[in-house]
Write a protein that holds these residues in place. Sequence first.
Motif, short mmCIF file in Angstrom:
data_model
loop_
_atom_site.label_atom_id
_atom_site.label_comp_id
_atom_site.label_asym_id
_atom_site.label_seq_id
_atom_site.Cartn_x
_atom_site.Cartn_y
_atom_site.Cartn_z
N GLN A 1 -7.72 -12.65 5.83
CA GLN A 1 -9.13 -12.42 6.10
C GLN A 1 -9.34 -12.42 7.61
O GLN A 1 -8.56 -13.00 8.36
CB GLN A 1 -9.97 -13.50 5.42
N LEU B 1 -3.91 -14.89 -2.27
CA LEU B 1 -5.26 -14.44 -2.59
C LEU B 1 -5.96 -15.49 -3.45
O LEU B 1 -5.30 -16.20 -4.22
CB LEU B 1 -5.22 -13.09 -3.30
N GLY C 1 -10.07 -16.85 -5.25
CA GLY C 1 -11.47 -16.55 -5.54
C GLY C 1 -12.04 -17.56 -6.52
O GLY C 1 -11.31 -18.18 -7.29
N GLU D 1 -9.54 -11.43 -10.04
CA GLU D 1 -9.53 -11.50 -8.58
C GLU D 1 -8.48 -10.57 -7.98
O GLU D 1 -8.74 -9.91 -6.96
CB GLU D 1 -9.28 -12.95 -8.13
N GLU E 1 -9.85 -7.05 -8.29
CA GLU E 1 -10.97 -6.79 -7.39
C GLU E 1 -10.53 -6.70 -5.94
O GLU E 1 -10.98 -5.83 -5.19
CB GLU E 1 -12.02 -7.90 -7.54
N GLU E 2 -9.66 -7.61 -5.50
CA GLU E 2 -9.32 -7.69 -4.09
C GLU E 2 -8.19 -6.76 -3.68
O GLU E 2 -8.17 -6.26 -2.55
CB GLU E 2 -8.97 -9.14 -3.72
N ASP F 1 -10.07 -4.44 -1.20
CA ASP F 1 -11.50 -4.62 -1.00
C ASP F 1 -11.69 -5.06 0.45
O ASP F 1 -11.43 -6.20 0.81
CB ASP F 1 -12.04 -5.68 -1.96
N ASP G 1 -14.19 -5.76 2.10
CA ASP G 1 -15.16 -6.83 2.33
C ASP G 1 -14.50 -8.20 2.17
O ASP G 1 -15.04 -9.20 2.66
CB ASP G 1 -16.32 -6.72 1.35
N GLU G 2 -13.37 -8.25 1.48
CA GLU G 2 -12.68 -9.51 1.23
C GLU G 2 -11.43 -9.67 2.07
O GLU G 2 -11.15 -10.76 2.57
CB GLU G 2 -12.31 -9.61 -0.25
N LEU G 3 -10.68 -8.59 2.23
CA LEU G 3 -9.38 -8.66 2.90
C LEU G 3 -9.30 -7.70 4.07
O LEU G 3 -9.72 -6.54 3.96
CB LEU G 3 -8.24 -8.35 1.91
#
Length: 287
Positions: free
Chosen positions: A171, A182, A184, A199, A202-203, A241, A243-245
């Motif tokens: 991140q 990872l 979540g 998770e 998604e990621e 994603d 926004d996450e990674l």
Amino acid sequence: MISPGFTGAAIDRADHLRLKPERIAELEARPQARLLRLADLDPVLDEAGRLGWDSLDRRPEGAELIFLGLDKARPLFAPLRRLAAGQRAWSVFRLLAIMSAEDAALWGTARALVEWHNRHRFCANCGSPSELFRAGWGRSCSACAVEHFPRVDPVVIMLAEHSGRVLLGRQPQYPAGRYSALAGFMEPGESIEEAVARELKEEAGISVTNARYVASQPWPFPGSLMIGCFAEALEDHLTLDQDELEDAMWVDRAGVRGALAGEVAAPFLAPPPFAIAHTLLATWLAS
């Protein structure tokens, strides 16, 4: 398996005493009773690098007491003071690197409790101010009689495996070069295995099977339970994603071994030993 960080506090939590105010008062009056020394939420270490303790007469003005438990015959307490919202001193991670596992676990318990009290000063049912009870292990509302207890938020953290490699991500706020497992938060209505699969999909955009539990650790920032798992990836193509990674990569055993050994040429900077991601990597490498 290596013991995860923030575990191993060798004290008696003495739950049977928490609803006995007279017994807690007797413990507070003992000359050997000790108060954990804190700088806001962070530990204060003594000359030997151990947790610092004071007598109870050094209690900060206006601070209530949280009963941590018994270290043999020595009652241990932590001070509960009003703190500014959202405090996080990243320098604490440098202290954790030199603290014993037992001290880190005990401080982590105190930190999680102090921050929970500061976040839950009002009753979630009616909005009235709540009061400390159960020797610091709960809050009660005098207006509607509802009782509230410290919450623990479950988080899945996992290594996906594929062809002798594991998936790691980073991140933007991580130190330069650091990659980790990872993770979540679990959501209502799902199992640990389902959360792991969701998770990772998604990621990282990968599907997994055979998710399995490895180990857990409390994470007192502010109060999570990290549930460490492995899972088998069905493919290795990643769709991140953003926004996450910031980035993710597959790392083989040689790369993991080099990172855990702190080699300069390693493909990533490993998570610190007190993080369960480090435990997962070491366990995977040993297997």
